[in-house]
Design an enzyme around this catalytic site. Structure first.
Site, PDB file in Angstrom:
ATOM      1  N   SER A  29      43.083  -0.730   6.774  1.00 35.84           N
ATOM      2  CA  SER A  29      43.831  -1.155   7.958  1.00 35.84           C
ATOM      3  C   SER A  29      44.160  -2.644   7.971  1.00 35.84           C
ATOM      4  CB  SER A  29      43.046  -0.814   9.216  1.00 35.84           C
ATOM      5  OG  SER A  29      42.818   0.566   9.270  1.00 35.84           O
ATOM      6  N   THR A  30      43.396  -3.458   7.259  1.00 41.10           N
ATOM      7  CA  THR A  30      43.687  -4.894   7.287  1.00 41.10           C
ATOM      8  C   THR A  30      45.071  -5.186   6.710  1.00 41.10           C
ATOM      9  OG1 THR A  30      42.450  -5.103   5.235  1.00 41.10           O
ATOM     10  CG2 THR A  30      41.319  -5.746   7.244  1.00 41.10           C
TER      11      THR A  30
END
Lengths: 558, 111
Positions: free
Chosen positions: A293-294
């Protein structure tokens, strides 16, 4: 002429004396010729062997210091004791004292020398304290000699171990910056030809064959106070959550310098024999992981950069899942209609996928590539990895979707920090550096300033109320960042029981000075979510960093 | 030169009286050369001696330099060991009982 007559009469005496002297001169002359011509080489050699010596002038290795000049690696002079077994006197009554000074048993010592009696040089003990060396000297045992050497000490020990690395016993760089900058740090020992007298004193310097050149000091970009704070906080978290390992990198946004780079587990570079080789790795640059997700913070930047969409553009994510090429991408729940900001804030896979599919398929790869994925950084650290960012000739929607939320791409902690550094610096990519820079690198613009600005504002909402990264908040400062929780890949595919908790962010969000990335590998006790395990590490370390480096408070955003 | 010297010497011997030296220009030149040769010889001896004593001085200073270097490095090592972050933390926490302020205790003063 009376005189002449007299001289004439006494001539035989004159000749007698003349021939006598001549004979003496001839004999002397022949002797001279014999010595100077016939035996010259032999005699010269013998004379030189007795008095001419080539001395080695030892050169010390340069220090490694932090950005404020504080020593992190020091070469301290020590002595090594060596013996020539052929000259050694086994009956000497002082052998007992020698063994005592060296801290060894007499029998063991004698055995060691006997076993090597065919050699002319063996070390008895290397790197002893100069105090003990003095004692060895006063014993004055035949065949026992001292050799001046240097030993490397690392006062900050395991806190700096991964960045600095270490040298071997002969002071050759083996790991880390010691290896990377070995040529810069190491001096060049010199050679000098001298004449020594019977007592061993130098009486004349014939020639300096090579002057000794001392090694240069290397100034790192690391701030040891920040480094220590990061190390301690990371260690606490890794220990408490029983994680396998952890890494953290802090970058100075304005210069590209690395302020801190720490990893767990670490090792003590001053006494390495007991350590596991596995701990030597500087995981922040050598270990790859899927950023998960980063990446969304960067995917969002890609959307803004390559379309007319903005933070408030909406998309319908119902029913909370989407099928692509026979695979399903889903969110934890149905989020309904979301704005781009909300997609980032709630970390919606479906939303991110749908937005990304609106763009030209190759744009995401291009953006990530420009942000430094799939390429080694300029640090050029030993063992550094480039990571994977495979370009596809034809991008299938599913491959593109997974890339947009951080799967199918792998990077190091440093690369992740570097990519967010570009966003924080307003779209300018600066070469990251582990050495202190004399002048600030202007960098190159890789994304539009407006894109970076908008992306940063959206990343701030992630840390704000209702976001996944609230635990990264720092009192008195605005924070922008992104959490990530990644399932680890095992031989059987993605594992539901092993995760990485990641947080990457920038402070202060109004005018970013620092970017930090925290990766906690496989936390097994407590939560494994990036927002819960990694974000507090970020908050604690960055709060300290801002205070230590006197960054004025920016006020919290209401 | 030998012939001239011999001639002079023999003159004295066999004539039985000392002849007064005639200070001819040749004689002056000769004496000057002899003096110069001697002066340069003594000069060399002096220089050699001077050189050796200087080298021995230099050696003394070099060993002094080395010893001071050893001491400086050890003091530096000692200093850095005493001032290592881990020790500062330990002393602050355990000897001085210092604690980091809690966020409620921090008041931010804006300019």
């Amino acid at each position: 002429m009376r005189l002449r007559t007299v001289v004439y009469q006494e001539r035989w005496r004159y000749y007698a004396i003349f021939f006598f002297l001549l004979t003496i001169f001839i004999v002397l002359g022949m002797r001279v010729v014999q010595l100077m011509v016939v035996d010259k080489q032999f005699l010269q050699k013998q004379g030189n062997a007795r008095s001419l010596r080539v001395l080695t002038l030892p050169a010390s290795r340069g220090m490694i210091t932090d950005r404020n000049g504080y020593p992190l690696a020091i070469s301290s002079p020590v002595d090594s004791v060596w013996v020539n077994p052929k000259e050694f006197d086994f009956q000497n009554p002082h052998i007992f004292s020698l063994a005592a000074v060296l801290g060894e048993s007499q029998d063991h010592l004698l055995q060691h020398i006997r076993e090597n009696s065919h050699r002319e040089f063996i070390y008895l003990k290397r790197h002893i304290n100069p105090k003990f060396a003095e004692q060895v000297k006063t014993l004055n045992l035949p065949g026992v000699n001292l050799q001046k050497e240097y030993r490397r000490y690392y006062p900050e020990s395991e806190v700096m171990a991964h960045v600095i690395g270490f040298t071997d016993i002969d002071e050759h760089g083996q790991e880390g910056m010691e290896l990377r900058y070995d040529d810069f740090l190491k001096g060049q020992s010199g050679k000098q030809k001298v004449i020594k007298d019977r007592m061993g004193h130098t009486i004349e310097v014939i020639d300096t064959i090579q002057p000794a050149i001392a090694g240069q000091d290397l100034v790192l970009s690391i701030d040891r106070r920040v480094q220590y704070l990061a190390y301690r906080t990371l260690k606490n978290t890794v220990t408490k959550s029983h994680a396998a390992s952890g890494s953290m990198v802090i970058l100075d946004v304005k210069t590209g310098e690395i302020i801190a780079m720490v990893n767990q587990p670490s090792y003590n570079p001053n006494s390495r024999s007991k350590n596991q080789v596995d701990h030597y790795r500087n995981r922040a640059v050598t270990d790859l992981f899927e950023p998960g997700s980063t990446i969304k913070g960067l995917s969002v930047a890609n959307v803004l950069e390559n379309s007319d969409l903005n933070a408030d553009s909406t998309i319908d994510t119902s029913p909370g899942w989407i099928a692509l090429n026979g695979h399903v991408v889903d969110d934890h729940k149905n989020n309904g209609v979301m704005t781009l900001t909300r997609v980032l804030q709630r970390s919606s896979n479906v939303g991110m996928t749908k937005f990304t599919l609106l763009l030209p398929p190759e744009s995401l790869w291009q953006t990530l590539h420009k942000l430094g994925f799939g390429e080694k950084t300029t640090v050029n650290f030993p063992g550094e990895v480039a990571g994977h960012l495979a370009a596809q000739r034809i991008w299938s929607p599913f491959t593109l979707a997974t890339l947009s939320f951080g799967y199918g791409v792998s990077a190091s902690t440093l690369q992740l920090a570097q990519a967010y550094g570009v966003i924080a610096a307003g779209g300018i990519k600066r070469d990251v550096s582990l050495t202190k820079l004399d002048k600030i690198n202007a960098g190159t613009r890789v994304i539009k300033a407006s894109t970076a600005q908008q992306a940063l504002a959206m990343l701030e909402t992630v840390v704000g109320k209702g976001g996944t990264g609230t635990r990264a908040q720092i009192k008195g400062y605005r924070v922008a960042g992104k959490t990530g929780t990644v399932r680890k890949i095992t031989e059987k595919g993605y594992d539901n029981h092993h995760h990485l908790g990641i947080f990457v962010g920038a402070v202060p969000a109004n005018d970013p000075r620092f970017v930090a990335a925290v990766v906690i590998d496989d936390p097994t006790v407590g939560s494994y979510y990036g927002g819960i395990v990694a974000a507090p590490v970020f908050a604690k370390v960055m709060a300290g960093t801002l205070r230590l480096l006197s960054i004025p408070s920016s006020g919290e955003r209401s | 030169m030998n012939a001239a010297a011999r001639h002079l010497a023999q003159q004295q011997l066999w004539e039985g009286k000392l002849t007064v030296f005639v200070i001819s220009p040749r004689m002056v030149g000769l004496l000057a050369l002899v003096t110069l040769v001697l002066a340069s010889a003594f000069g060399i001896i002096y220089e050699r001696n001077q050189y050796r004593s200087l080298v021995s001085n230099l050696q003394g200073y070099q060993s002094q330099h080395y010893n001071l270097h050893v001491e400086a490095q050890q003091l530096l090592l000692e200093q850095t060991t005493w001032a290592s972050q881990a020790r500062i933390q330990h002393v602050a926490q355990h000897a001085l009982h210092m604690v980091p302020p809690k966020s409620e205790q921090i008041v931010l003063v804006s300019e």
